[in-house]
Design a protein around this motif. Structure first.
Motif: not given
Length: 321
Positions: A298-309
């Motif tokens: 879950g943390i990895a998905l948040v950080l990855g999606a935030n980087k994409l944003a």
């Protein structure tokens, strides 16, 4: 240029006001006291329990405690790395349900906000808004009971069909319809609440933008596409990032209340897997390992999606430094 000489010993008005103003720390002390109870609850019930993840590396036994339980290293993670059948089934159900809810549930509050924002009458808008977000305040126990009374084997729908010799329609206990049932329950319960966030964002859109678009010949749909949706883009990205962080948690209470009618094989997700194998079956270490991996993903998905944003020019959940 003429200057006004002040008598000796007299302070300027701004200096006098600054001298009378209490220090910021003392001025904000009341705010700190208001924040303290919430902070204490957050630390006590969210952060302190994180220390219990250590049992994922132990052969944990509740009657001897964490300190005396035997260390087993990564043995508890074998069900993940080696592909335990029950775990893989729960993971597949979780991913399937997550995909369905992102595709079909996430856009519903946006659509409701756009429709309600187009209503001219403020009175009608308030009434509809109150009706739509009222189910959010119902617990899942009540929501599941309502759906059972409506769609169960002896519910209102089947009573209506039987009275007209039209047979019955098994919805609540049908594994093939379980995903659709969960999705409809989530939409009914939470779509109205999510709509409030988008209505708040729409209220901040400058009306002159719509007037300018109308002057350029833009119709209702083009105004929505070029004015309304760009105004909601930041909020949509933020909520989507948060939803991805919670992607592997798909409603424990909602599912566990209906698992008996459906069966574990067709309804088990990661959260219910942890409950059934941990609290019920006593496999504490293995269940903690699954929960730990779920949190890390879950943390990895948040950080990855935030980087994409950030790459798309959006702020995300925190600004890029």
């Amino acid at each position: 240029m003429t200057t006004i000489d002040r008598p000796a010993g007299r302070r300027a008005p701004d200096t006098e006001r600054a001298a009378r103003r209490p220090p910021r720390r003392r001025r904000d002390l009341a705010l700190f006291w208001f924040v303290l109870p919430g902070t204490a609850v957050l630390l006590l019930f969210h952060y302190v329990p994180l220390l219990g993840n250590v049992i994922a590396f132990q052969d944990y036994q509740p009657f001897i405690g964490i300190a005396d339980s035997r260390w087993v290293g990564l043995d508890n993670f074998d069900i993940i790395f080696n592909g335990d059948d029950a775990f893989l089934r729960a993971l597949a159900n979780t991913l399937q349900l997550t995909l369905i809810q992102v595709v079909f549930v996430f856009p519903v509050p946006i659509a409701l906000a756009l429709l309600l924002n187009s209503v001219v009458s403020e009175r009608v808008k308030r009434v509809v808004q109150n009706i739509l977000y009222l189910p959010h305040f119902l617990s899942w126990v009540v929501v599941v009971a309502i759906f059972q009374q409506m769609l169960g084997n002896s519910g209102l729908l089947n009573v209506f069909l039987q009275a007209r010799d039209m047979g019955t329609w098994n919805i609540i206990g049908n594994p093939d319809l379980f995903m659709a049932l969960l999705t409809s329950q989530v939409i009914w319960k939470d779509a109205g609440w999510g709509m409030i966030l988008f209505l708040a964002a729409l209220s901040r859109v400058d009306s002159e933008l719509y007037e300018a678009a109308a002057a350029d010949g833009a119709g209702r749909w083009r105004q929505t596409w070029h004015v309304t949706l760009p105004a909601l883009r930041g909020l949509i990205v933020l909520l989507l990032i948060l939803r991805l962080g919670d992607a592997l948690s798909v409603g424990f209470e909602q599912i566990i209340l209906q698992q008996t009618a459906i069966g574990i094989e067709d309804s088990d997700v990661l959260d219910t897997y942890v409950y059934n194998n941990g609290l019920v079956a006593g496999q504490w270490g293995a269940s903690a390992a699954v929960g730990l991996v779920k949190g890390v993903v879950g943390i990895a998905l948040v950080l990855g999606a935030n980087k994409l944003a950030h790459l798309m020019g959006e702020e995300g959940i925190y600004q890029k430094r």
